[in-house]
Motif scaffolding. Structure first.
Motif, short mmCIF file in Angstrom:
data_model
loop_
_atom_site.label_atom_id
_atom_site.label_comp_id
_atom_site.label_asym_id
_atom_site.label_seq_id
_atom_site.Cartn_x
_atom_site.Cartn_y
_atom_site.Cartn_z
N ILE A 89 0.84 -1.19 0.00
CA ILE A 89 0.00 0.00 0.00
C ILE A 89 0.88 1.25 0.00
CG2 ILE A 89 -1.64 1.35 1.38
CD1 ILE A 89 -2.90 -1.37 2.19
N SER A 90 1.92 1.24 0.78
CA SER A 90 2.86 2.36 0.84
C SER A 90 3.48 2.62 -0.53
CB SER A 90 3.96 2.04 1.84
OG SER A 90 4.11 3.02 2.76
N VAL A 91 3.87 1.57 -1.21
CA VAL A 91 4.47 1.70 -2.54
C VAL A 91 3.44 2.28 -3.52
CG1 VAL A 91 5.38 0.39 -4.50
CG2 VAL A 91 6.18 -0.11 -2.19
N ALA A 92 2.22 1.79 -3.47
CA ALA A 92 1.18 2.29 -4.38
C ALA A 92 0.88 3.76 -4.12
CB ALA A 92 -0.09 1.46 -4.23
N ILE A 93 0.82 4.16 -2.87
CA ILE A 93 0.56 5.56 -2.55
C ILE A 93 1.71 6.43 -3.03
CG2 ILE A 93 0.36 7.21 -0.64
CD1 ILE A 93 -1.32 5.05 0.82
N SER A 94 2.93 5.99 -2.81
CA SER A 94 4.09 6.76 -3.27
C SER A 94 4.09 6.91 -4.79
CB SER A 94 5.39 6.08 -2.84
OG SER A 94 5.53 6.13 -1.45
#
Length: 70
Positions: free
Chosen positions: A10-15
């Motif tokens: 999720i962190s990667v997708a948001i970034s």
């Protein structure tokens, strides 16, 4: 444990979404209006509208990511 497992993807997708939004003015304008709709619904105390606005924002973000991935 489930949240820990999901937090990295999720962190990667948001970034990635933020990177794409920052480089495309139309994406930035759309994301801003989506955030404004969420904010206004929350301020108005309209939980149903806030949920709809958030769902719409997440779906639009997914479309933006998919558009840039092709």
């Amino acid at each position: 444990q489930v949240l820990e497992f999901l937090s990295d993807p999720i962190s990667v997708a948001i970034s990635r979404s933020r990177e794409l939004t920052a480089t495309r003015s139309e994406f930035l304008a759309n994301a801003h209006s989506e955030h404004t709709a969420i904010f206004n619904a929350i301020i108005a105390g309209d939980a149903d509208a806030a949920v709809r606005a958030m769902r719409s924002h997440l779906e639009a973000g997914q479309k933006r990511l998919l558009f840039c991935s092709t």
